[in-house]
Design a protein around this motif. Structure first.
Motif, PDB file in Angstrom:
ATOM      1  N   GLY A  30      40.614 -46.249  39.685  1.00  0.00           N
ATOM      2  CA  GLY A  30      39.842 -45.206  40.337  1.00  0.00           C
ATOM      3  C   GLY A  30      39.821 -43.980  39.465  1.00  0.00           C
ATOM      4  O   GLY A  30      40.320 -43.978  38.347  1.00  0.00           O
ATOM      5  N   VAL A  31      39.220 -42.920  39.987  1.00  0.00           N
ATOM      6  CA  VAL A  31      39.096 -41.681  39.249  1.00  0.00           C
ATOM      7  C   VAL A  31      39.612 -40.540  40.106  1.00  0.00           C
ATOM      8  O   VAL A  31      39.259 -40.433  41.279  1.00  0.00           O
ATOM      9  N   GLU A  32      40.475 -39.725  39.538  1.00  0.00           N
ATOM     10  CA  GLU A  32      40.957 -38.536  40.226  1.00  0.00           C
ATOM     11  C   GLU A  32      40.478 -37.325  39.441  1.00  0.00           C
ATOM     12  O   GLU A  32      40.848 -37.134  38.285  1.00  0.00           O
ATOM     13  N   ALA A  33      39.625 -36.528  40.057  1.00  0.00           N
ATOM     14  CA  ALA A  33      39.116 -35.317  39.415  1.00  0.00           C
ATOM     15  C   ALA A  33      39.984 -34.146  39.853  1.00  0.00           C
ATOM     16  O   ALA A  33      39.866 -33.647  40.977  1.00  0.00           O
ATOM     17  N   VAL A  34      40.874 -33.728  38.979  1.00  0.00           N
ATOM     18  CA  VAL A  34      41.742 -32.591  39.259  1.00  0.00           C
ATOM     19  C   VAL A  34      40.935 -31.310  39.056  1.00  0.00           C
ATOM     20  O   VAL A  34      40.286 -31.132  38.024  1.00  0.00           O
ATOM     21  N   ILE A  35      40.941 -30.436  40.054  1.00  0.00           N
ATOM     22  CA  ILE A  35      40.191 -29.188  39.959  1.00  0.00           C
ATOM     23  C   ILE A  35      41.069 -28.145  39.285  1.00  0.00           C
ATOM     24  O   ILE A  35      41.969 -27.564  39.910  1.00  0.00           O
ATOM     25  N   LYS A  36      40.842 -27.926  37.994  1.00  0.00           N
ATOM     26  CA  LYS A  36      41.614 -26.928  37.259  1.00  0.00           C
ATOM     27  C   LYS A  36      41.051 -25.534  37.546  1.00  0.00           C
ATOM     28  O   LYS A  36      39.904 -25.376  37.922  1.00  0.00           O
ATOM     29  N   GLY A  37      41.881 -24.537  37.320  1.00  0.00           N
ATOM     30  CA  GLY A  37      41.441 -23.169  37.528  1.00  0.00           C
ATOM     31  C   GLY A  37      42.161 -22.548  38.712  1.00  0.00           C
ATOM     32  O   GLY A  37      43.232 -22.988  39.118  1.00  0.00           O
ATOM     33  N   TYR A  38      41.573 -21.510  39.276  1.00  0.00           N
ATOM     34  CA  TYR A  38      42.242 -20.785  40.351  1.00  0.00           C
ATOM     35  C   TYR A  38      41.222 -20.255  41.348  1.00  0.00           C
ATOM     36  O   TYR A  38      40.022 -20.148  41.070  1.00  0.00           O
TER      37      TYR A  38
END
Length: 409
Positions: A195-203
């Motif tokens: 599968g794919v996990e899109a980690v939301i980087k940033g703040y």
């Protein structure tokens, strides 16, 4: 630069609990959609640069979806963050607002990948929200929102970072659906658990100006899984901390069990509010982000309703154009107007041609800048990037002005 009078923006309903837009697209013939991939996928194709065929697009941009999570809501959870009499009451309200930004996911369709310099500007009552795509590769979106009545300011800077579970390869967010379906078609080995996990980087930073408090928030990850059942879920731990009071919150978003994909709930949220120094839990949080979430005060034992998704993110109003004379040519609803209009009437050839025109215009502008040695800069934000690749976005203006596009409060 403002738009030509002949250009009409296309505004569509927000992604709400009823998933109105999703229902329309899920009714499309699956075989037709898969076959459309072969116009883009061929021997030796570089999947990291492919664009989704319009059959896989929602008629809106990622930038619009980010904005909707702030301005498309019934009630004023953001404004209520300033109403608490104590820091504990205020961080509890911030937790409720943070949960409200979690919106339904749809496996099989995706918004458009924003073009460089694309903007989205919408007002809801005294809340004014402005977004700009400040980088294209990698994709980085900046958001600035101010509410003059509640005396609240919100600043986002975020970029999705795809991370694969299984023997897959790195791609950008906009190509996730293509890769998942192509994998199924080609019957690649070792699919179990892939599968794919899109980690939301940033703040995400929320400033309660009347109280001199600043809250830093993270976002859950987007997980798209192949087996045992295809689907899209929110997953991971959201951290919220108040720099001044020392109060913090943790919210754990749970995905389904890997065993047959049948265990647990894909919308369960558990968490707590505690003090940074003592680590003592003050309040416990439990429920479902698409249902009801309760909060328990451990000092008194009292349990109360913290968040009701049906009341907050169901039957949301579609934004409308109030002042066309000041609408920017970079507005998402203008940039993608021809594409969205064709998608809505299911004119896939027309949508494909309109999408090609947008992409060619971007390549032309990029070539012009390179030939002239010009460095592109955002219009509404200053941006920096650290050696580790983390981005920071700083609004140029202290307040966001009223927008030409509005949504009823």
């Amino acid at each position: 630069m403002f738009i030509d009078a002949e250009k009409t923006p296309v505004l569509t309903p927000p992604m709400s609990l009823e998933r109105r837009l999703a229902a329309e697209h899920q009714s499309l013939n699956l075989v037709q959609r898969i076959l459309s991939l072969f116009r883009s996928v061929g021997p030796g194709s570089d999947l990291t640069r492919l664009q989704l065929p319009p059959q896989f697009n929602l008629p809106k941009s990622h930038l619009q979806c980010y904005g909707e999570s702030v301005y498309s809501i019934a009630g004023d959870l953001l404004g209520q963050c300033s109403e608490g009499k104590t820091s504990l009451e205020r961080i509890t309200a911030v937790v409720a607002w943070s949960i409200s930004t979690t919106r339904p996911l749809v496996f099989g369709v995706s918004p458009y990948n924003p073009i460089l310099g694309e903007t989205h500007h919408v007002s809801r009552g005294s809340l004014n929200v402005l977004l700009e795509q400040v980088s294209h590769h990698p994709p980085v979106s900046a958001l600035h929102a101010t509410d003059s009545e509640a005396n609240v300011e919100l600043v986002w800077c975020q970029s999705p970072l795809p991370r694969f579970n299984g023997k897959l390869f790195l791609i950008t967010m906009i190509n996730l659906i293509i890769v998942l379906i192509v994998i199924i078609i080609l019957k690649i080995r070792s699919l179990a658990g892939s599968g794919v996990e899109a980690v939301i980087k940033g703040y995400r930073r929320l400033n309660l100006l009347s109280h001199g408090e600043s809250y830093e928030l993270t976002a859950p990850s987007l997980v798209m899984k192949l087996l045992p059942m295809p689907g899209a879920e929110w997953n991971g731990t959201v951290h919220i901390r108040c720099l001044e009071s020392g109060l913090q919150a943790e919210l754990r978003y749970h995905r389904r069990s890997a065993v047959l994909g049948l265990g647990g709930s894909s919308s369960a949220v558990h968490g707590r509010i505690f003090h940074r120094d003592s680590k003592q839990t003050l309040r416990e949080i439990r429920g479902r982000w698409d249902g009801e979430i309760t909060v328990k005060d451990l000092a008194s034992g009292k349990v109360s309703l913290l968040y009701n998704a049906k009341a907050a993110i169901a039957q949301l109003e579609t934004p409308f154009l109030r002042n066309p004379e000041v609408l920017l040519a970079t507005e998402s609803a203008v940039v993608w107007a021809e594409v969205s209009a064709a998608v809505l009437r299911r004119d896939w050839d027309g949508a494909r041609e309109a999408k090609r025109k947008v992409e060619e215009e971007q390549r032309r502008r990029r070539a012009e800048r390179e030939n002239e040695g010009e460095l592109w800069e955002p219009k509404f934000f200053r941006i920096t990037q650290s050696k580790d690749g983390d981005w920071e976005c700083f609004p140029i203006a202290s307040n966001v002005p009223p927008a030409p596009i509005v949504v009823y409060s």
